[in-house]
Each structure stands twice: as C-alpha cells, then as structure tokens.
Write a protein that holds these residues in place. Structure first.
Motif, PDB file in Angstrom:
ATOM      1  N   LYS A   1      47.872  36.211  35.694  1.00  0.00           N
ATOM      2  CA  LYS A   1      46.911  35.297  35.664  1.00  0.00           C
ATOM      3  C   LYS A   1      45.325  35.765  36.346  1.00  0.00           C
ATOM      4  O   LYS A   1      45.015  36.496  37.226  1.00  0.00           O
ATOM      5  N   GLY A   2      44.409  35.420  35.555  1.00  0.00           N
ATOM      6  CA  GLY A   2      43.336  35.802  36.219  1.00  0.00           C
ATOM      7  C   GLY A   2      42.137  36.231  34.926  1.00  0.00           C
ATOM      8  O   GLY A   2      42.774  36.543  34.043  1.00  0.00           O
ATOM      9  N   PRO A   3      41.042  36.215  35.417  1.00  0.00           N
ATOM     10  CA  PRO A   3      40.003  36.526  34.128  1.00  0.00           C
ATOM     11  C   PRO A   3      39.880  38.434  33.760  1.00  0.00           C
ATOM     12  O   PRO A   3      40.528  39.105  34.539  1.00  0.00           O
TER      13      PRO A   3
ATOM     14  N   THR B   1      30.686  41.511  34.120  1.00  0.00           N
ATOM     15  CA  THR B   1      31.181  40.721  33.491  1.00  0.00           C
ATOM     16  C   THR B   1      32.614  40.044  33.349  1.00  0.00           C
ATOM     17  O   THR B   1      33.377  40.611  33.250  1.00  0.00           O
ATOM     18  N   GLU B   2      32.584  38.807  33.895  1.00  0.00           N
ATOM     19  CA  GLU B   2      33.834  38.143  33.142  1.00  0.00           C
ATOM     20  C   GLU B   2      34.233  37.266  32.374  1.00  0.00           C
ATOM     21  O   GLU B   2      33.368  36.412  31.754  1.00  0.00           O
ATOM     22  N   THR B   3      35.430  37.794  31.938  1.00  0.00           N
ATOM     23  CA  THR B   3      35.714  37.160  31.041  1.00  0.00           C
ATOM     24  C   THR B   3      37.189  36.015  30.723  1.00  0.00           C
ATOM     25  O   THR B   3      38.250  36.942  31.354  1.00  0.00           O
TER      26      THR B   3
ATOM     27  N   GLY C   1      41.994  39.918  42.630  1.00  0.00           N
ATOM     28  CA  GLY C   1      41.865  38.551  42.031  1.00  0.00           C
ATOM     29  C   GLY C   1      41.540  38.164  40.604  1.00  0.00           C
ATOM     30  O   GLY C   1      41.490  37.368  39.752  1.00  0.00           O
ATOM     31  N   ILE C   2      41.860  39.218  39.621  1.00  0.00           N
ATOM     32  CA  ILE C   2      41.743  39.771  38.175  1.00  0.00           C
ATOM     33  C   ILE C   2      42.814  39.792  37.789  1.00  0.00           C
ATOM     34  O   ILE C   2      43.786  40.065  38.383  1.00  0.00           O
ATOM     35  N   GLY C   3      43.034  39.829  36.693  1.00  0.00           N
ATOM     36  CA  GLY C   3      43.502  39.676  35.202  1.00  0.00           C
ATOM     37  C   GLY C   3      44.201  41.188  35.009  1.00  0.00           C
ATOM     38  O   GLY C   3      45.208  41.829  35.023  1.00  0.00           O
ATOM     39  N   VAL C   4      42.762  41.444  34.609  1.00  0.00           N
ATOM     40  CA  VAL C   4      42.714  42.672  33.907  1.00  0.00           C
ATOM     41  C   VAL C   4      41.666  43.777  34.088  1.00  0.00           C
ATOM     42  O   VAL C   4      40.535  43.223  33.949  1.00  0.00           O
TER      43      VAL C   4
ATOM     44  N   CYS D   1      35.022  39.643  46.014  1.00  0.00           N
ATOM     45  CA  CYS D   1      33.626  39.807  46.025  1.00  0.00           C
ATOM     46  C   CYS D   1      32.883  39.669  44.520  1.00  0.00           C
ATOM     47  O   CYS D   1      31.675  39.492  44.517  1.00  0.00           O
ATOM     48  N   GLY D   2      33.595  40.825  44.091  1.00  0.00           N
ATOM     49  CA  GLY D   2      32.273  41.535  43.132  1.00  0.00           C
ATOM     50  C   GLY D   2      32.779  42.611  43.184  1.00  0.00           C
ATOM     51  O   GLY D   2      33.716  43.409  43.340  1.00  0.00           O
ATOM     52  N   VAL D   3      31.488  43.425  42.054  1.00  0.00           N
ATOM     53  CA  VAL D   3      32.170  45.197  41.979  1.00  0.00           C
ATOM     54  C   VAL D   3      30.657  45.347  42.610  1.00  0.00           C
ATOM     55  O   VAL D   3      29.339  45.600  42.164  1.00  0.00           O
TER      56      VAL D   3
END
Length: 555
Positions: free
Chosen positions: A5-7, A19-21, A105-108, A126-128
């Motif tokens: 799971k994750g964006p 950018t998150e998708t 927390g990201i998926g890919v 928290c970000g990049v």
C-alpha cells in the motif's frame, strides 16, 4: 489478496519536484515489488526511450512482506530500462533498505528526468529534499556512506548509492545499498548515473499498513533460525566443488568445463575466511559471508558463487584472497561482479593472460573510470568482443552466469528465452537439473516447467521473498500469507513476464534475440514449445490483446 500500500512518489530530478499519485488499483492487481514496477514501467517509460536519457525511469518497489518481521523478506526490487540489454530489467537486493523505504509510507518510488548537477535525494515520511553534492564526484560507495554519516547521521542501511562506475555509465554498473548489497544485473547503477543521482536516502516512521498472517510468519522465522543448511555457513559457494566435479564450472572464458583449483576458491575456502555471522533485515537465516584476510589487508562481504566463478575460474585465478579483493573492489566501485568478471576474462583471453589476478584488478578499476582499454570494456562483452577477437558469450547483452547451459540444457533454454538474457535468477531450471529431478540432458519437454519457474521467480520478486527461502516459504504458506490460491499468484508472475516481453517487443525484440552462442539439442523446437506454452506467436511476440494496462500512464 495481500498487497503493498501507499502512493507512487514521482521524483523528477531535473525539475526538482516530487508528486504523489494514487496507485491503489495497480497495487491491488499486482501486489508489489517487480510486478508493480514492471506495470508502471510498461505504461510510463516510452517504448523508444534511450536508457541513458531523461525519459527512462527507475522504480524502487517493496512488496507487502517488507512490512513483516519474517525471515527472507529483507529485500527490495529495482526496475528500469537497461543500458546493457536495451530492454526492461528488474533486480533485487538484500540488506536493510526495504524497511526504511516502507517507513517513508510510499508504495513505489519513481525517479524521472535528469539533473544538471550531481544530486542526492532525501525521501522521508514528511517529504522530499534535494541536495547538490558536487564534492562526491568520483566517490566510492563507502566514501559516499561516510559522507552521509557525517552530514546527515544516516547509515548505509538508509541509502541507495552508486560508485564511479555508475557515474561513468558503465553498462553493468550496480546500484548499491549497505555498501555491499547490489542491485546487480543490467546496469541499474548506470541509469542513476545518467540522471546524475549519486544517492537516495530513506527515513521515516510510517505505521504498518499491511497485516501479515501469523502463522506462518513466525513459524518461518523460527525454522530459519534453527536451520543447519550449508548455505548458512558457506553461502552459494558451498556448491562450487560439487558443480565443478559433476557438471561444469566455466573456466578460462568458457574454454574449459572444469577448474583444477576449484577447492581453493570454493565453500571451504570462503568459510575459512568468514569471521562472523551477518544477515539481512529481520532475517534469522544469517547466510551472509563477512570475510577477511589480515595478511592481505582485505575485508569484504562474500564472495558468493557467481563471483567465485567470474573472478576465479573464468579468469583462471585460483586464490580465494584474489577473488575477495576483486569482490571488494567491485562493491566499492559499484559494479556487477558477474558482468565485470566475465568481461575482464574476455580481455584476459584476448591477451593470453589467464591467471593474472593483478592485471584483472587493474582492468576492473580502469573499467569503472573508463580509462584506456577500460572505456571499451565498460560497454560489456556484447559490444566489445569483436575488438577483442573473442566469442560473444552473452544473451541479449547479458554476460553468462556460472550455471553452464552447455551441460544443463534446461538452464540453457532459460538463458535463451529470458527477457533479461543469461541471468540464472530469472528461472531456476538449474535446481531441478542439479538435483536429478530433471535430466540435465535435452531441452524438449521442459517448456512447461520453465514457464512455471519463470512465473514463480517473478512472484518471488513481487512479494518479495529471498530465493534462499524457497524451502521455508512454500506454496501452501504463500497461499496463507497472500490469502490467494497459488495458481492466482503464479498468474501474477505470468503477467509480469508477459509485460516485460511486450515492452521489449515494442523495442524490436523478437525470436531472433532468443538464442545462445553455443549449440544444445533441439533448441529451436524447445523455443517453439516455450512460445506455445506462453501463448505467444511463433516469432516470440506478445499480442497486444494479451494484456491490459493496470497502471497510470505518465501523462
């Protein structure tokens, strides 16, 4: 079905944007790891992309099992368009990075574009953040880790890095983590180098989003801890002498089938240099090989069997310390030991210098910096064999692994048709042929088994499960872990292989690319059987109607 799971986090290093998708549907259909990365690459990398161009994209993808504490799950998948094969390639590496990627927390992660400056990318929950690192130009992998520790307080377990070989676009450069764990085959380090990305870090404390069934999670972990497998003591080198004595160990750039000094570079020789136990994240199996020789001043992790072959028998080198030195050098410079060692062996063949370990290491360093003859060798055997006047021992540009298809004919068939060429991990036909389950002689009638092995390997790289876990993470346990029938898991593997092939077809790959530089029985007829089993055309083409997009396009 259990899935990651994750964006999708797209980091464009040229625009310095992140950018998150949402890719929930893709993750649900493809689970994670290699299958998800392949689906995204198929839809988002243009079919006519230059592997070294900004339009190529690199994907880092964990599977759902990276949210467990189960043995054999400390691995991460990386996928991109390969500068070595010119097709899609996936590789996975062990260590500790996978848990840190999940912690963000990201998926890919998707890396796109090309930076004007040498760049570091820091991904957190928290970000990049982007950091220009011109002072690291030419830095080795350990030097990059030292910079990270001093500047950011992070260890090599947080980092994906390249060495000089990646910066200089050596076509078989590795992307490295934990200093010695490699995304080895296919030149993925050169893809990062072409984007001017020196390293990427991952740090975060995102809460787990996947619940792993227990049992079998802890049963597998306990059994791994209690195992007395030879692999735990000697890694894959434990099979060196058995293979040399009973099958074949390619020697002196494939001129010979056995090496007279196999015992000097095999499992016992490696175990004698091992000084402690070491593992990947959360794994109780502890199969890693930290080795040292104080007299020579060398300390490394390994070598494993493929490195023993590439820098040992293939080069006519019969001293394990020399192989250890070459292993350490490749890790430090960021290069695949198989392709580097075999390419150097091709040069030694051209100069009648087999056994010259000092020259081999000198050439290895020249390759990483593209100095002198190293600039030509950095292109790999497929692109330099004519200049050297030696045979082209590659398939689809990939240098051969040690398991000799001239003797293991099912493995030879696997090399011929594999989407990433002569790589032993794409389908493990070698295992049933070594064990006697399958007669190693002949190719006919093996296509169905090869299809299953390819599908199983693709799903293993999707979950993600270490190849050493096959005796523990069994089909029935996979069904429980993923809440799915085994046949459905194998279909995910089949779709992954099909997408890889379809992508490569669009780049011009067809039956003419499925072959070997040597003869084995009935190869063409066996390839026909394989295509029929896959439902592809007689030319090795996947019909457009055979797959549907499941991933969002880059547009």
């Amino acid at each position: 079905m259990l899935h990651a799971k994750g964006p999708l986090l797209t980091v464009d290093v040229g625009d310095r944007t992140a950018t998150e998708t949402s890719i929930d549907d893709t993750l649900e259909a493809a689970v994670g790891g290699r299958a998800v990365a392949t689906a995204l690459a198929h839809e988002r990398i243009p079919f006519d992309a230059d592997p070294f161009g900004p339009e190529n994209r690199a994907y880092l993808a964990p599977g759902p099992l990276q949210q467990s504490r189960m043995s054999f799950t400390g691995r991460l998948n990386m996928t991109a368009l390969s500068p070595l094969t010119d097709g899609l390639v996936s590789s996975n590496a062990g260590g500790y990075l996978s848990r840190n990627v999940v912690g963000t927390g990201i998926g890919v992660l998707e890396l796109a574009g090309t930076s004007d400056e040498l760049l570091a990318v820091h991904v957190t929950d928290c970000g990049v953040e982007f950091e220009e690192v011109p002072e690291l130009e030419g830095a080795t992998v350990p030097e990059t880790s030292e910079y990270m520790a001093d500047r950011h307080g992070l260890g090599p377990d947080n980092c994906l890095a390249i060495g000089p070989a990646g910066e200089n676009r050596v076509r078989f450069a590795s992307a490295m983590t934990f200093d010695s764990r490699a995304f080895g085959r296919g030149g993925l380090g050169a893809v990062l180098g072409s984007k001017h990305v020196k390293f990427v870090t991952f740090e975060g404390e995102a809460e787990p989003s996947v619940e792993i069934p227990n049992p079998p999670e802890m049963d597998i972990h306990r059994e791994a801890a209690q195992s007395d497998d030879l692999l735990r003591r000697q890694g894959t080198t434990g099979s060196t002498e058995f293979i040399n004595d009973n099958f074949a160990l390619p020697t002196r750039y494939f001129e010979e089938y056995g090496f007279e000094h196999a015992d000097r570079i095999g499992g016992a020789a490696v175990e004698a240099k091992k000084y402690e136990k070491r593992a990947c994240s959360a794994c109780a199996y502890a199969c890693k090989l930290p080795t040292r020789d104080e007299e020579a001043g060398v300390e490394t992790e390994g070598p494993e069997f493929e490195t023993v072959y590439a820098f040992g028998s293939s080069q006519g080198v019969g001293d394990i310390v020399d192989v250890m030195k070459a292993n350490e050098l490749c890790d430090s410079l960021g290069m695949d030991t198989i392709s580097a060692g075999v390419t150097v062996a091709a040069y030694l063949a051209s100069e009648d210098e087999f056994g010259n370990a000092d020259l081999a290491r000198e050439l290895t360093e020249k390759i990483a910096y593209r100095e002198g003859i190293g600039d030509r060798l950095a292109e790999g055997v497929d692109r330099c064999h004519a200049d050297l006047g030696v045979d082209n021992y590659t398939v689809k540009g990939t240098e051969f692994a040690a398991h000799d298809g001239r003797v293991l004919h099912g493995q030879g068939l696997s090399y011929a048709v594999a989407n990433r060429g002569a790589d032993h991990m794409y389908a493990g036909m070698l295992t049933p042929e070594y064990s006697g389950e399958l007669d190693p002689e002949g190719t006919l009638g093996k296509a169905e088994r090869l299809v299953h092995e390819e599908n199983a390997s693709a799903f293993r790289d999707t979950g993600i499960v270490c190849a050493f876990g096959s005796d523990y993470v069994t089909p029935d346990r996979l069904e429980t872990l993923f809440d799915a029938d085994y046949a459905d898991l194998m279909e995910i593997g089949a779709r992954t292989v099909r997408r890889e092939r379809h992508f490569n077809n669009q780049r011009g790959f067809d039956r003419s690319d499925d072959g070997l530089p040597y003869k084995i029985p009935d190869l063409e007829a066996a390839i026909d059987e394989y295509y029929a089993a896959r439902g592809w055309t007689a030319d090795g083409i996947v019909p457009d109607t055979a797959l549907e997009p499941i991933a969002p396009s880059a547009d």
